[in-house]
Design a protein around this motif. Structure first.
Motif, PDB file in Angstrom:
ATOM      1  N   GLY A  34       0.789  -1.227   0.000  1.00 54.67           N
ATOM      2  CA  GLY A  34       0.000   0.000   0.000  1.00 54.67           C
ATOM      3  C   GLY A  34       0.820   1.275   0.000  1.00 54.67           C
ATOM      4  N   PHE A  35       2.119   1.180   0.304  1.00 56.37           N
ATOM      5  CA  PHE A  35       2.985   2.362   0.288  1.00 56.37           C
ATOM      6  C   PHE A  35       3.801   2.382  -1.004  1.00 56.37           C
ATOM      7  CE2 PHE A  35       2.064   1.864   4.760  1.00 56.37           C
ATOM      8  CZ  PHE A  35       1.955   3.167   5.213  1.00 56.37           C
ATOM      9  N   TYR A  86       0.168   6.731   0.006  1.00 56.50           N
ATOM     10  CA  TYR A  86      -0.427   5.564   0.646  1.00 56.50           C
ATOM     11  C   TYR A  86      -1.653   5.190  -0.170  1.00 56.50           C
ATOM     12  CZ  TYR A  86      -2.668   2.304   3.739  1.00 56.50           C
ATOM     13  OH  TYR A  86      -3.254   1.152   4.235  1.00 56.50           O
ATOM     14  N   ILE A  87      -1.669   3.974  -0.677  1.00 55.89           N
ATOM     15  CA  ILE A  87      -2.781   3.474  -1.492  1.00 55.89           C
ATOM     16  C   ILE A  87      -3.647   2.592  -0.596  1.00 55.89           C
ATOM     17  CG2 ILE A  87      -3.413   2.192  -3.558  1.00 55.89           C
ATOM     18  CD1 ILE A  87      -0.522   2.773  -4.577  1.00 55.89           C
ATOM     19  N   PRO A  88      -4.848   3.039  -0.252  1.00 57.75           N
ATOM     20  CA  PRO A  88      -5.695   2.277   0.673  1.00 57.75           C
ATOM     21  C   PRO A  88      -6.207   0.990   0.023  1.00 57.75           C
ATOM     22  CG  PRO A  88      -6.889   4.166  -0.184  1.00 57.75           C
ATOM     23  CD  PRO A  88      -5.484   4.299  -0.674  1.00 57.75           C
ATOM     24  N   PRO A  89      -6.712   0.066   0.848  1.00 58.67           N
ATOM     25  CA  PRO A  89      -7.132  -1.244   0.332  1.00 58.67           C
ATOM     26  C   PRO A  89      -8.082  -1.188  -0.854  1.00 58.67           C
ATOM     27  CG  PRO A  89      -7.128  -1.256   2.729  1.00 58.67           C
ATOM     28  CD  PRO A  89      -6.826   0.148   2.311  1.00 58.67           C
ATOM     29  N   SER A  90      -9.020  -0.229  -0.856  1.00 58.53           N
ATOM     30  CA  SER A  90     -10.034  -0.178  -1.922  1.00 58.53           C
ATOM     31  C   SER A  90      -9.457   0.171  -3.287  1.00 58.53           C
ATOM     32  CB  SER A  90     -11.118   0.839  -1.554  1.00 58.53           C
ATOM     33  OG  SER A  90     -10.575   2.151  -1.500  1.00 58.53           O
ATOM     34  N   LEU A  91      -8.233   0.746  -3.314  1.00 62.00           N
ATOM     35  CA  LEU A  91      -7.663   1.173  -4.591  1.00 62.00           C
ATOM     36  C   LEU A  91      -6.553   0.246  -5.101  1.00 62.00           C
ATOM     37  CD1 LEU A  91      -7.355   5.070  -4.100  1.00 62.00           C
ATOM     38  CD2 LEU A  91      -9.239   3.758  -5.104  1.00 62.00           C
ATOM     39  N   PHE A 115      -8.107   6.264 -11.172  1.00 62.90           N
ATOM     40  CA  PHE A 115      -7.295   5.826 -10.030  1.00 62.90           C
ATOM     41  C   PHE A 115      -6.579   7.011  -9.390  1.00 62.90           C
ATOM     42  CE2 PHE A 115      -2.992   4.827  -8.532  1.00 62.90           C
ATOM     43  CZ  PHE A 115      -3.282   3.952  -7.487  1.00 62.90           C
ATOM     44  N   TRP A 116      -5.933   7.842 -10.191  1.00 70.16           N
ATOM     45  CA  TRP A 116      -5.160   8.968  -9.656  1.00 70.16           C
ATOM     46  C   TRP A 116      -6.064  10.041  -9.069  1.00 70.16           C
ATOM     47  CZ3 TRP A 116      -0.404   8.088  -8.542  1.00 70.16           C
ATOM     48  CH2 TRP A 116       0.322   7.147  -9.280  1.00 70.16           C
ATOM     49  N   GLN A 117      -7.248  10.180  -9.652  1.00 67.49           N
ATOM     50  CA  GLN A 117      -8.206  11.142  -9.096  1.00 67.49           C
ATOM     51  C   GLN A 117      -8.653  10.720  -7.698  1.00 67.49           C
ATOM     52  OE1 GLN A 117     -11.816  11.503 -11.368  1.00 67.49           O
ATOM     53  NE2 GLN A 117     -12.549  13.278 -10.224  1.00 67.49           N
ATOM     54  N   LYS A 118      -8.891   9.420  -7.519  1.00 65.43           N
ATOM     55  CA  LYS A 118      -9.300   8.914  -6.209  1.00 65.43           C
ATOM     56  C   LYS A 118      -8.134   8.976  -5.212  1.00 65.43           C
ATOM     57  CE  LYS A 118     -13.044   5.820  -7.675  1.00 65.43           C
ATOM     58  NZ  LYS A 118     -14.079   6.474  -6.839  1.00 65.43           N
ATOM     59  N   LEU A 119      -6.928   8.638  -5.683  1.00 63.77           N
ATOM     60  CA  LEU A 119      -5.768   8.669  -4.796  1.00 63.77           C
ATOM     61  C   LEU A 119      -5.475  10.095  -4.324  1.00 63.77           C
ATOM     62  CD1 LEU A 119      -3.520   7.049  -3.457  1.00 63.77           C
ATOM     63  CD2 LEU A 119      -2.113   7.436  -5.491  1.00 63.77           C
ATOM     64  N   LYS A 133      -7.591   2.441   7.229  1.00 67.05           N
ATOM     65  CA  LYS A 133      -7.971   1.043   6.996  1.00 67.05           C
ATOM     66  C   LYS A 133      -9.355   0.891   6.381  1.00 67.05           C
ATOM     67  CE  LYS A 133      -9.567   0.423  11.767  1.00 67.05           C
ATOM     68  NZ  LYS A 133      -9.336  -0.331  13.042  1.00 67.05           N
ATOM     69  N   ASP A 134     -10.210   1.919   6.547  1.00 72.10           N
ATOM     70  CA  ASP A 134     -11.562   1.816   5.998  1.00 72.10           C
ATOM     71  C   ASP A 134     -11.712   2.543   4.660  1.00 72.10           C
ATOM     72  OD1 ASP A 134     -11.185   4.329   7.146  1.00 72.10           O
ATOM     73  OD2 ASP A 134     -13.322   4.595   7.584  1.00 72.10           O
TER      74      ASP A 134
END
Length: 492
Positions: free
Chosen positions: A399-400, A415-420, A429-433, A490-491
């Protein structure tokens, strides 16, 4: 409570928790405050106290032992230095316009002011000694300099000094009749370059920003192109500002190649080493600033990496012919009389754009005396070792993702959370990150667990930037940083 872990060796540095003795530090502060209370505050209104214990400059240098050595001085020696500084400083409570001690308004004012030797004998000698030592680390055989309020002001000083060197008549005649002056700085330079150009009447449009490579370093070939472009346009190039330690990425411009271009075109080379200058103290890392000895001026902030305390910033100048004074002197007859009973070359206030100044060099000098050059070097080496440890931990954790391999203490990462994590790479993807870092930042601030900066940069979506400098920081703190980000996100 952070869990203690076994020591690890990174870049020759053992990372096993804080290196500073907090209890010893607390004891020193307690005893130093007691000295200030007894010798300054309680005696402030005592009319039987002498205004000063006069000593000629050369004699006072011997009494104070100004030299900074490789090894630090003992606790009692530093306390004695504090006593001597108070003893041989002018008592401002009985000094004309500076009279009275404003206890509730500003306790720091107890540490006096400076512009002439008679008003501030100790601090002017301290500033001279510190500047001389810093010049040695830059690699000049001689030079000049002055402490001032901030790296931004240092850059403005340098820009104005370079312009004065290029056209001395500007001091009396002003901007009228001058050609269009142009200066050059990298796309990653500090924003103070634009502010200085605006403030000095050069104009922000006349700052040519030079392209940088993928690591944020100025591209010398692009600088050469822009200098030639400026000349073809009929403009007058006069200054190049290189950066040693950019704010976001911690990049160091290739100083040797830039210096070659400056020499070929007769341009003043200023190096903004406000952030990266302290690497000069380290035998291991001073290579980052290879070629800095070829600069005409250098900005260096000991209050950053070396933690001398805000504010503590120096402008160093290779010229030792009095250029600073020629540029800034106003020859105020009520301060800088030439028929004084001592050597008036110690009245350095006329090379400053200020009149009264804080004795910022003093805290750096006292810290240097206490830690020694070896202690300062250890701070730099430890900070960069901790940054390297953090980088390696980021690489191990799911995730890092590093933005790039750092060469200094700036560690930039997403940091890329679990959902991504299973999402296809693309605009969505980059818009959400881009939205992740602000959410984590809000949560950490409201929880009060830590404070970590983030920003977008040159087309890169929001990422975290951890700058590692605190000598009290440990590998456990680096682990906590990453653990806490995972916990807060985590959420997501």
């Amino acid at each position: 409570m952070l869990q203690k872990k076994s020591a690890v060796l990174v870049d020759g540095v053992i990372l096993n928790g804080p290196i500073m003795d907090s209890k010893a530090g607390e004891k020193f502060v307690e005893e130093a405050c007691k000295i200030i209370m007894e010798e300054v505050i309680q005696k402030a209104d005592d009319v039987t106290e002498k205004v000063c214990e006069w000593q000629a400059p050369e004699k006072l240098k011997q009494i104070l032992d100004l030299e900074m050595r490789d090894a630090g001085e003992c606790h009692q020696k530093i306390l004695q230095l504090c006593r001597d500084v108070i003893k041989y400083s002018v008592k401002t409570s009985r000094n004309g316009i500076l009279s009275t001690v404003a206890l509730h308004a500003d306790l720091d004012r107890i540490m006096f002011t400076k512009y002439t030797y008679e008003v501030s004998p100790v601090f002017l000698l301290v500033e001279e000694a510190v500047i001389k030592k810093m010049i040695e680390f830059v690699g000049w055989e001689e030079g000049d300099g002055i402490f001032n309020p901030g790296g931004s002001v240092s850059n403005m000083y340098a820009m104005n000094l370079a312009r004065y060197k290029f056209c001395p008549e500007i001091k009396e005649k002003g901007l009228s009749g001058l050609p269009r002056l142009v200066l050059f700085a990298s796309e990653e330079c500090h924003y103070s370059m634009k502010k200085a150009a605006s403030f000095l009447g050069i104009g922000t449009e006349n700052v040519y920003f030079i392209k940088t490579d993928e690591r944020g370093k100025m591209i010398p070939e692009e600088l050469e192109k822009q200098v030639q472009r400026a000349r073809k346009e009929g403009s007058a190039p006069f200054l190049v500002c290189a950066t040693a330690g950019t704010t976001v990425l911690g990049a160091f411009d290739p100083l040797d190649k830039i210096a070659d271009i400056c020499e070929n075109h007769g341009l003043w080379l200023h190096v903004d080493a406000s952030w990266g200058g302290s690497a000069l103290i380290s035998g291991k890392h001073r290579r980052l600033l290879h070629g800095i000895h070829r600069a005409d001026s250098v900005a260096w902030n000991p209050h950053k990496m070396l933690l001398a305390g805000i504010q503590c910033c120096a402008l160093l100048v290779k010229d030792n012919s009095g250029l600073l004074k020629k540029c800034y002197s106003a020859e105020a007859a009520y301060l800088f009389q030439q028929d004084k009973f001592y050597d008036v070359s110690y009245d350095t206030g006329d090379k400053s754009i200020q009149c009264s100044r804080r004795p910022d060099a003093f805290k750096f000098w006292l810290m240097w005396k206490a830690l020694g050059t070896t202690g300062l070097e250890e701070r730099v080496n430890r900070a960069l070792a901790l940054a390297r440890y953090l980088v390696e931990e980021i690489k191990k954790r799911e995730g890092f993702q590093l933005l790039l391999e750092p060469e200094y203490a700036n560690v930039c990462f997403w940091y890329i959370p679990p959902s991504l994590r299973k999402m296809e790479d693309g605009p969505e993807f980059w818009q959400k990150l881009h939205q992740v870092a602000p959410i984590i930042k809000e949560r950490m601030m409201k929880k009060g667990s830590m404070m970590l900066g983030y920003q977008p940069h040159w087309g890169k979506v929001n990422f975290f930037r951890q700058v590692v400098i605190n000598p009290q920081a440990s590998r456990e703190d680096m682990d906590f940083l990453l653990d806490e980000i995972e916990l807060l996100a985590k959420d997501l």
